[in-house]
Design a protein around this motif. Structure first.
Motif, PDB file in Angstrom:
ATOM      1  N   TRP A   1     -42.286  10.093  50.708  1.00 45.88           N
ATOM      2  CA  TRP A   1     -42.187   9.370  49.444  1.00 45.88           C
ATOM      3  C   TRP A   1     -41.798  10.278  48.272  1.00 45.88           C
ATOM      4  N   LEU A   2     -41.537  11.559  48.524  1.00 46.70           N
ATOM      5  CA  LEU A   2     -41.346  12.501  47.421  1.00 46.70           C
ATOM      6  C   LEU A   2     -40.140  12.136  46.553  1.00 46.70           C
ATOM      7  N   TYR A   3     -38.992  11.844  47.168  1.00 46.15           N
ATOM      8  CA  TYR A   3     -37.824  11.483  46.359  1.00 46.15           C
ATOM      9  C   TYR A   3     -38.065  10.165  45.619  1.00 46.15           C
ATOM     10  N   ARG A   4     -38.780   9.270  46.250  1.00 45.14           N
ATOM     11  CA  ARG A   4     -39.105   7.996  45.586  1.00 45.14           C
ATOM     12  C   ARG A   4     -39.851   8.246  44.281  1.00 45.14           C
ATOM     13  N   VAL A   5     -40.750   9.219  44.279  1.00 44.57           N
ATOM     14  CA  VAL A   5     -41.526   9.539  43.090  1.00 44.57           C
ATOM     15  C   VAL A   5     -40.658  10.245  42.053  1.00 44.57           C
TER      16      VAL A   5
ATOM     17  N   GLU B   1     -28.812  17.621  43.326  1.00 41.27           N
ATOM     18  CA  GLU B   1     -28.722  18.652  44.364  1.00 41.27           C
ATOM     19  C   GLU B   1     -28.964  18.083  45.757  1.00 41.27           C
ATOM     20  N   ILE B   2     -29.786  17.062  45.865  1.00 40.65           N
ATOM     21  CA  ILE B   2     -29.972  16.426  47.170  1.00 40.65           C
ATOM     22  C   ILE B   2     -28.659  15.794  47.629  1.00 40.65           C
ATOM     23  N   GLN B   3     -27.948  15.181  46.688  1.00 45.92           N
ATOM     24  CA  GLN B   3     -26.703  14.511  47.036  1.00 45.92           C
ATOM     25  C   GLN B   3     -25.526  15.474  47.165  1.00 45.92           C
TER      26      GLN B   3
ATOM     27  N   ILE C   1     -31.604   5.950  58.667  1.00 45.50           N
ATOM     28  CA  ILE C   1     -32.737   5.873  57.752  1.00 45.50           C
ATOM     29  C   ILE C   1     -33.568   7.129  57.971  1.00 45.50           C
ATOM     30  N   ALA C   2     -33.734   7.904  56.928  1.00 46.99           N
ATOM     31  CA  ALA C   2     -34.420   9.192  57.035  1.00 46.99           C
ATOM     32  C   ALA C   2     -35.440   9.323  55.922  1.00 46.99           C
ATOM     33  N   PRO C   3     -36.513  10.062  56.146  1.00 48.50           N
ATOM     34  CA  PRO C   3     -37.528  10.235  55.099  1.00 48.50           C
ATOM     35  C   PRO C   3     -37.014  11.103  53.957  1.00 48.50           C
ATOM     36  N   ASP C   4     -37.432  10.748  52.754  1.00 47.07           N
ATOM     37  CA  ASP C   4     -37.242  11.588  51.576  1.00 47.07           C
ATOM     38  C   ASP C   4     -35.778  11.863  51.243  1.00 47.07           C
ATOM     39  N   ARG C   5     -34.952  10.810  51.314  1.00 47.06           N
ATOM     40  CA  ARG C   5     -33.546  10.922  50.937  1.00 47.06           C
ATOM     41  C   ARG C   5     -33.161   9.765  50.027  1.00 47.06           C
ATOM     42  N   PRO C   6     -32.172   9.967  49.131  1.00 44.21           N
ATOM     43  CA  PRO C   6     -31.695   8.863  48.301  1.00 44.21           C
ATOM     44  C   PRO C   6     -31.056   7.765  49.141  1.00 44.21           C
ATOM     45  N   GLY C   7     -31.112   6.547  48.653  1.00 51.90           N
ATOM     46  CA  GLY C   7     -30.536   5.429  49.383  1.00 51.90           C
ATOM     47  C   GLY C   7     -29.045   5.576  49.634  1.00 51.90           C
ATOM     48  N   VAL C   8     -28.311   6.229  48.723  1.00 55.48           N
ATOM     49  CA  VAL C   8     -26.873   6.393  48.918  1.00 55.48           C
ATOM     50  C   VAL C   8     -26.547   7.291  50.106  1.00 55.48           C
ATOM     51  N   LEU C   9     -27.531   8.074  50.567  1.00 57.86           N
ATOM     52  CA  LEU C   9     -27.323   8.943  51.732  1.00 57.86           C
ATOM     53  C   LEU C   9     -27.863   8.320  53.021  1.00 57.86           C
ATOM     54  N   GLN C  10     -28.439   7.124  52.936  1.00 65.66           N
ATOM     55  CA  GLN C  10     -28.935   6.425  54.125  1.00 65.66           C
ATOM     56  C   GLN C  10     -27.778   5.566  54.665  1.00 65.66           C
ATOM     57  N   THR C  11     -26.820   6.231  55.276  1.00 69.03           N
ATOM     58  CA  THR C  11     -25.521   5.636  55.603  1.00 69.03           C
ATOM     59  C   THR C  11     -25.652   4.387  56.462  1.00 69.03           C
ATOM     60  N   LYS C  12     -24.982   3.316  56.010  1.00 65.74           N
ATOM     61  CA  LYS C  12     -24.992   2.044  56.736  1.00 65.74           C
ATOM     62  C   LYS C  12     -23.725   1.885  57.567  1.00 65.74           C
ATOM     63  N   TRP C  13     -23.759   0.912  58.492  1.00 65.82           N
ATOM     64  CA  TRP C  13     -22.610   0.543  59.332  1.00 65.82           C
ATOM     65  C   TRP C  13     -22.021   1.785  60.018  1.00 65.82           C
ATOM     66  N   LEU C  14     -22.864   2.476  60.778  1.00 64.96           N
ATOM     67  CA  LEU C  14     -22.445   3.750  61.361  1.00 64.96           C
ATOM     68  C   LEU C  14     -21.304   3.583  62.365  1.00 64.96           C
ATOM     69  N   ALA C  15     -20.376   4.526  62.316  1.00 61.00           N
ATOM     70  CA  ALA C  15     -19.274   4.575  63.268  1.00 61.00           C
ATOM     71  C   ALA C  15     -19.314   5.858  64.088  1.00 61.00           C
ATOM     72  N   GLN C  16     -19.819   6.951  63.494  1.00 61.29           N
ATOM     73  CA  GLN C  16     -19.748   8.243  64.159  1.00 61.29           C
ATOM     74  C   GLN C  16     -20.862   9.165  63.678  1.00 61.29           C
ATOM     75  N   LEU C  17     -21.375   9.973  64.598  1.00 61.81           N
ATOM     76  CA  LEU C  17     -22.311  11.055  64.289  1.00 61.81           C
ATOM     77  C   LEU C  17     -21.696  12.349  64.801  1.00 61.81           C
ATOM     78  N   ILE C  18     -21.552  13.334  63.931  1.00 61.44           N
ATOM     79  CA  ILE C  18     -20.959  14.606  64.296  1.00 61.44           C
ATOM     80  C   ILE C  18     -22.046  15.665  64.197  1.00 61.44           C
ATOM     81  N   VAL C  19     -22.408  16.259  65.337  1.00 60.89           N
ATOM     82  CA  VAL C  19     -23.480  17.246  65.412  1.00 60.89           C
ATOM     83  C   VAL C  19     -22.889  18.641  65.401  1.00 60.89           C
ATOM     84  N   GLY C  20     -23.383  19.494  64.517  1.00 63.75           N
ATOM     85  CA  GLY C  20     -22.877  20.857  64.437  1.00 63.75           C
ATOM     86  C   GLY C  20     -23.859  21.770  63.763  1.00 63.75           C
TER      87      GLY C  20
END
Length: 396
Positions: free
Chosen positions: A70-74, A54-56, A374-393
């Motif tokens: 650290w909650l998701y880590r646990v 559900e997080i993903q 890099i954000a607290p309490d998120r899976p590594g697959v959602l810690q997006t690398k090599w950023l190109a764009q941020l869309i705020v909405g």
């Protein structure tokens, strides 16, 4: 959680080798005890796996906090550790019910059931065994990152098979609960003579010890002090560029050239305006350092000091507010995780960073240079690398 035991008196096994494979240790009490343990582990795996899914892929009603960091880590570490520890239990449970499984009725006899409860019990047993084996095998392949061996998208299979397994388990428990109650509440009669081989208690102790060994030998991927003794762990959380593991390198992701291009810019678009920021522009902004874990769905995790621009500062720069969400888009293409959505609780958290440095050094290209989320309490697959764009909405 079945009362399968040795074949009933007067009934011949369907296989000639069954006599050699028989054991006096099999009993309703043994299978009930193994079933209770296994059912508890499957329950923990289901709940923690559901949280990760559900997080993903969040439903509209799902909410996940940014704190504690650290909650998701646990939860994910518990998911993987419990899943691996259940393998010896599953093997023992299948061994305990094996005589009845190989003596399943023929198709003709299958339709001759005493009542609906017996039919439901038979079907639920077969479904539960099949689903449990799929879950265990696919989970191990995922931990080892043997995706080519699976030939399918792991997340979809694992998620829906979990629902099948837990449904079959609940049906099986409902049918067999009276049997389990009788088996576990019945007094244990003393033996007339001491056993010469392995006892039921010894068998249970062996299974429990094996599960404990498996746990200790793998949990170091999450519990760093045990990393040195976790010899079965696929990852050592201390090994990798800048002392942190990576799943996908820049070369494998096909972004090494574009990520190191001096002309790279981060595009940030929002309700009020759009800006394009160079690496020097980002470095000139207010910097924040936070100690945050990378927690991977495969079970490994490791904490490190990250330094960068708070995401909420960039949100405010383009006209976003406290309730804005952000879509982070990577330079990487042709990946299921080339972008991720940062929900408002995380987007406004002061420790959610567009990171430029790791442990005081510029990001290694395999860790997301020139910048990453890099954000607290998120899976590594959602810690997006090599950023190109941020869309705020606004959230949908």
């Amino acid at each position: 959680m079945s009362d399968f035991g040795a074949p009933r008196a007067g009934r011949l096994p369907s296989l000639a080798c069954m006599k050699a494979f028989s054991s006096g240790l099999r009993s309703p009490r043994l299978t009930s005890q193994l079933g209770v343990w296994l059912g508890g582990m499957f329950g923990v795996c289901f709940v923690t796996g559901f949280i990760s899914h559900e997080i993903q892929h969040p439903a509209s009603w799902f909410w996940w906090p940014a704190r504690p960091v650290w909650l998701y880590r646990v939860t994910q570490g518990l998911h993987v550790a419990t899943g691996l520890a259940s393998i010896p239990l599953l093997g023992a449970k299948l061994w305990a019910v094996f005589p009845r499984l190989v003596n399943l009725p023929t198709v003709k006899k299958w339709t001759r059931v005493r009542d609906w409860a017996q039919l439901v019990e038979r079907v639920s047993v077969l479904v539960l065994i099949a689903a449990a084996l799929v879950q265990v095998v696919s989970g191990v392949l995922n931990i080892a990152r043997w995706y080519a061996a699976m030939g399918f998208f792991f997340t979809v299979l694992h998620y829906w098979t979990a629902w099948i397994a837990i449904g079959a388990l609940l049906v099986h428990v409902g049918v067999k609960l009276p049997v389990v109650r009788r088996a576990l509440s019945a007094p244990v009669r003393p033996l007339r003579k001491p056993p010469t081989g392995l006892t039921r208690r010894g068998l249970l102790g062996t299974v429990a010890a094996t599960s404990a060994v498996v746990t200790i030998a793998t949990v170091g991927e999450t519990v760093r002090p045990l990393a040195g003794v976790s010899v079965l762990g696929d990852r050592d959380p201390r090994v990798g560029p800048q002392g942190l593991p990576v799943n996908a390198s820049a070369l494998a992701a096909g972004v090494r050239t574009v990520a190191t291009d001096p002309g790279w810019r981060l595009e940030v678009s929002g309700p009020a305006r759009t800006v394009r920021l160079s690496l020097d522009d980002l470095a000139a902004m207010k910097q924040t350092t936070a100690t945050l874990p990378i927690a991977c769905v495969e079970g490994w995790s490791s904490s490190a000091d990250w330094t960068g621009v708070p995401l909420r500062d960039l949100v405010a720069m383009v006209g976003g507010d406290h309730g804005s969400q952000v879509t982070a888009v990577s330079l990487q293409r042709f990946s299921a995780y080339a972008s991720s959505v940062v929900a408002p609780p995380h987007a406004r958290d002061p420790h959610t960073l567009i990171a430029l440095r790791l442990r005081g050094e510029p990001l290694h290209v395999d860790h997301g240079y020139p910048c990453r989320l890099i954000a607290p309490d998120r899976p590594g697959v959602l810690q997006t690398k090599w950023l190109a764009q941020l869309i705020v909405g606004s959230p949908a």
